[in-house]
Motif scaffolding. Structure first.
Motif, PDB file in Angstrom:
ATOM      1  N   MET A  34       0.831  -1.212   0.000  1.00 45.12           N
ATOM      2  CA  MET A  34       0.000   0.000   0.000  1.00 45.12           C
ATOM      3  C   MET A  34       0.865   1.262   0.000  1.00 45.12           C
ATOM      4  O   MET A  34       0.603   2.214  -0.745  1.00 45.12           O
ATOM      5  CB  MET A  34      -0.913  -0.010   1.226  1.00 45.12           C
ATOM      6  CG  MET A  34      -1.671   1.296   1.485  1.00 45.12           C
ATOM      7  SD  MET A  34      -2.997   1.636   0.302  1.00 45.12           S
ATOM      8  CE  MET A  34      -4.173   0.348   0.763  1.00 45.12           C
ATOM      9  N   SER A  61      -4.680   0.472  10.528  1.00 46.51           N
ATOM     10  CA  SER A  61      -5.177   0.180   9.185  1.00 46.51           C
ATOM     11  C   SER A  61      -6.663   0.477   9.077  1.00 46.51           C
ATOM     12  O   SER A  61      -7.387   0.459  10.079  1.00 46.51           O
ATOM     13  CB  SER A  61      -4.930  -1.294   8.843  1.00 46.51           C
ATOM     14  OG  SER A  61      -3.542  -1.580   8.789  1.00 46.51           O
ATOM     15  N   GLY A  73      -6.285   1.607   3.672  1.00 48.45           N
ATOM     16  CA  GLY A  73      -5.422   2.675   4.144  1.00 48.45           C
ATOM     17  C   GLY A  73      -4.643   2.294   5.382  1.00 48.45           C
ATOM     18  O   GLY A  73      -5.011   1.368   6.108  1.00 48.45           O
ATOM     19  N   LEU A  94       1.744   7.576   5.563  1.00 50.40           N
ATOM     20  CA  LEU A  94       0.285   7.600   5.451  1.00 50.40           C
ATOM     21  C   LEU A  94      -0.076   7.313   4.005  1.00 50.40           C
ATOM     22  O   LEU A  94       0.438   7.964   3.095  1.00 50.40           O
ATOM     23  CB  LEU A  94      -0.277   8.962   5.869  1.00 50.40           C
ATOM     24  CG  LEU A  94      -1.770   9.199   5.628  1.00 50.40           C
ATOM     25  CD1 LEU A  94      -2.614   8.281   6.503  1.00 50.40           C
ATOM     26  CD2 LEU A  94      -2.129  10.657   5.880  1.00 50.40           C
ATOM     27  N   ALA A  95      -0.935   6.328   3.792  1.00 52.93           N
ATOM     28  CA  ALA A  95      -1.354   5.999   2.428  1.00 52.93           C
ATOM     29  C   ALA A  95      -2.803   5.532   2.433  1.00 52.93           C
ATOM     30  O   ALA A  95      -3.238   4.841   3.360  1.00 52.93           O
ATOM     31  CB  ALA A  95      -0.460   4.909   1.834  1.00 52.93           C
ATOM     32  N   VAL A  96      -3.547   5.936   1.401  1.00 59.03           N
ATOM     33  CA  VAL A  96      -4.955   5.549   1.249  1.00 59.03           C
ATOM     34  C   VAL A  96      -5.184   5.125  -0.193  1.00 59.03           C
ATOM     35  O   VAL A  96      -4.669   5.751  -1.133  1.00 59.03           O
ATOM     36  CB  VAL A  96      -5.896   6.716   1.624  1.00 59.03           C
ATOM     37  CG1 VAL A  96      -7.346   6.385   1.273  1.00 59.03           C
ATOM     38  CG2 VAL A  96      -5.786   7.035   3.108  1.00 59.03           C
ATOM     39  N   ASP A  97      -5.935   4.041  -0.374  1.00 60.30           N
ATOM     40  CA  ASP A  97      -6.223   3.508  -1.706  1.00 60.30           C
ATOM     41  C   ASP A  97      -7.019   4.516  -2.540  1.00 60.30           C
ATOM     42  O   ASP A  97      -7.884   5.232  -2.033  1.00 60.30           O
ATOM     43  CB  ASP A  97      -7.030   2.214  -1.563  1.00 60.30           C
ATOM     44  CG  ASP A  97      -7.162   1.475  -2.885  1.00 60.30           C
ATOM     45  OD1 ASP A  97      -6.201   0.782  -3.269  1.00 60.30           O
ATOM     46  OD2 ASP A  97      -8.230   1.602  -3.519  1.00 60.30           O
ATOM     47  N   ARG A 101     -10.583   7.659  -1.975  1.00 60.86           N
ATOM     48  CA  ARG A 101     -10.152   9.041  -1.767  1.00 60.86           C
ATOM     49  C   ARG A 101     -11.365   9.950  -1.572  1.00 60.86           C
ATOM     50  O   ARG A 101     -12.441   9.698  -2.070  1.00 60.86           O
ATOM     51  CB  ARG A 101      -9.318   9.527  -2.956  1.00 60.86           C
ATOM     52  CG  ARG A 101      -7.957   8.830  -3.095  1.00 60.86           C
ATOM     53  CD  ARG A 101      -6.948   9.374  -2.100  1.00 60.86           C
ATOM     54  NE  ARG A 101      -5.715   8.597  -2.068  1.00 60.86           N
ATOM     55  CZ  ARG A 101      -4.675   8.814  -2.862  1.00 60.86           C
ATOM     56  NH1 ARG A 101      -4.733   9.740  -3.789  1.00 60.86           N
ATOM     57  NH2 ARG A 101      -3.585   8.084  -2.726  1.00 60.86           N
ATOM     58  N   GLY A 106      -7.966   9.351   5.249  1.00 55.43           N
ATOM     59  CA  GLY A 106      -6.629   9.801   5.646  1.00 55.43           C
ATOM     60  C   GLY A 106      -6.680  10.631   6.917  1.00 55.43           C
ATOM     61  O   GLY A 106      -5.892  10.429   7.844  1.00 55.43           O
ATOM     62  N   ASP A 206     -10.458  14.578   1.742  1.00 57.80           N
ATOM     63  CA  ASP A 206      -9.044  14.441   1.444  1.00 57.80           C
ATOM     64  C   ASP A 206      -8.829  14.442  -0.054  1.00 57.80           C
ATOM     65  O   ASP A 206      -9.198  13.514  -0.750  1.00 57.80           O
ATOM     66  CB  ASP A 206      -8.502  13.119   2.017  1.00 57.80           C
ATOM     67  CG  ASP A 206      -8.720  13.053   3.517  1.00 57.80           C
ATOM     68  OD1 ASP A 206      -8.472  14.074   4.161  1.00 57.80           O
ATOM     69  OD2 ASP A 206      -9.147  11.993   4.015  1.00 57.80           O
ATOM     70  N   ASP A 209      -4.681  11.484   0.085  1.00 57.60           N
ATOM     71  CA  ASP A 209      -4.466  10.964   1.422  1.00 57.60           C
ATOM     72  C   ASP A 209      -3.142  10.225   1.543  1.00 57.60           C
ATOM     73  O   ASP A 209      -3.040   9.279   2.313  1.00 57.60           O
ATOM     74  CB  ASP A 209      -5.606  10.027   1.800  1.00 57.60           C
ATOM     75  CG  ASP A 209      -6.890  10.771   2.049  1.00 57.60           C
ATOM     76  OD1 ASP A 209      -7.944  10.159   1.936  1.00 57.60           O
ATOM     77  OD2 ASP A 209      -6.833  11.968   2.342  1.00 57.60           O
ATOM     78  N   SER A 210      -2.133  10.611   0.812  1.00 56.18           N
ATOM     79  CA  SER A 210      -0.864   9.928   0.955  1.00 56.18           C
ATOM     80  C   SER A 210       0.234  10.920   1.214  1.00 56.18           C
ATOM     81  O   SER A 210       0.268  12.006   0.673  1.00 56.18           O
ATOM     82  CB  SER A 210      -0.535   9.121  -0.313  1.00 56.18           C
ATOM     83  OG  SER A 210      -0.342   9.989  -1.399  1.00 56.18           O
TER      84      SER A 210
END
Length: 217
Positions: A34, A61, A73, A94-97, A101, A106, A206, A209-210
Motif C-alpha cells: 500500500m 489500518s 489505508g 500515510l497511504a490511502v487507496d 479518496r 486519511g 481528502d 491521502d498519501s
C-alpha cells in the motif's frame, strides 16, 4: 488487535470503515504494498519493521465494509524521547487507496494515531512533507498542525520539506522559527489537538491521502 467502527462517536470515524491496530507480521506485506505504490523513494523492509514492530499500537489500518472489508489505508508512526526530553509522536507514513479518496479516511487515520499518542502521554506530534504536496499540507493543517520549520533539500530528490507540528499538551512560548500555518489562529500560536479539529478535517475531505517522510531513526 483493537478494532473500531464508524458507529463510535468522536474523531476518526468514517461511515462504513473499520479501523484496527497492527496485530502480527502477516499484515506486513499488504502494508508495504500500500505504501510503496505512492513512494518515489521506497523504504527497505528494515525501515518498515523498525516502525511497525517497534510501535504496533501506532500502526493503524482502515478496512472498507462497502468493499467487503477491503484494506484501504494505513498510517505508521512511532513515539520516543527527543534530546530535549520531549515525548514526541512521529507520523512516518500515510497511504490511502485511490478507490476511497475524498471520504476522509486519511484524516481519520491521522486523528486516531494522534489520539493514541495522547494516550501514550506524548507532548507533541510531528511529521515532514514535501513543500509541493499541497493536499497533504491541507489535510494536516485542518487537523491543527502548523509549520514548524522548512528543511532544505530534505528528500533524496532534492525537494525541500516542511516539518509540521501539533502540540498535544500545554503550548510553550512561540519560537522565533515557528511559522504558523494558514489554519492557525490569527495570533500565530499553535493550537492543541481537539475532537472539533479532527471532525472539521473529515468534513473537508481528502484531496490526496498519501504522504511520506524520510524517517528520522
Amino acid at each position: 488487535a483493537a478494532m473500531a467502527t464508524a458507529a463510535e462517536a468522536g474523531p476518526g470515524a468514517v461511515r462504513g470503515v473499520r479501523f484496527a491496530q497492527f496485530k502480527d507480521e502477516n499484515e506486513l506485506p499488504r502494508i508495504i504494498k500500500m505504501i510503496d505504490k505512492d513512494l518515489s523513494e521506497p523504504y527497505s523492509i528494515y525501515t518498515y519493521r523498525y516502525f511497525i514492530l517497534g510501535w504496533p499500537q501506532l500502526c493503524i489500518s482502515a478496512f472498507d465494509d462497502e468493499q467487503d472489508g477491503k484494506f484501504v489505508g494505513v498510517v505508521v508512526c512511532k513515539a520516543d524521547h527527543t534530546r530535549r526530553d520531549k515525548y514526541r509522536g512521529y507520523i512516518a507514513m500515510l497511504a490511502v487507496d485511490n478507490s476511497v479518496r475524498r471520504r476522509g479516511i486519511g484524516s481519520a487515520l491521522v486523528a486516531r494515531a494522534v489520539q493514541e499518542m495522547e494516550r501514550m502521554g506524548c507532548d507533541e506530534a510531528v511529521l515532514e512533507t514535501e513543500i509541493t504536496n499541497k493536499a497533504a499540507m491541507r489535510l494536516y493543517e485542518n487537523l491543527g498542525f502548523y509549520r514548524d520549520k522548512r528543511l532544505s533539500k530534505y528528500y533524496l530528490n532534492g525537494e525541500d520539506a516542511f516539518r509540521l507540528k501539533l502540540w498535544l499538551k500545554d503550548i510553550p512560548e512561540p519560537q522565533l522559527d515557528d511559522t504558523p500555518a494558514a489554519a492557525a489562529p490569527a495570533s500565530g500560536a499553535p493550537v492543541p489537538f481537539t475532537a472539533d479539529a479532527a471532525e472539521g478535517a473529515e468534513a473537508a475531505g481528502d484531496a490526496s491521502d498519501s504522504t511520506s517522510a524520510e524517517p528520522v531513526v
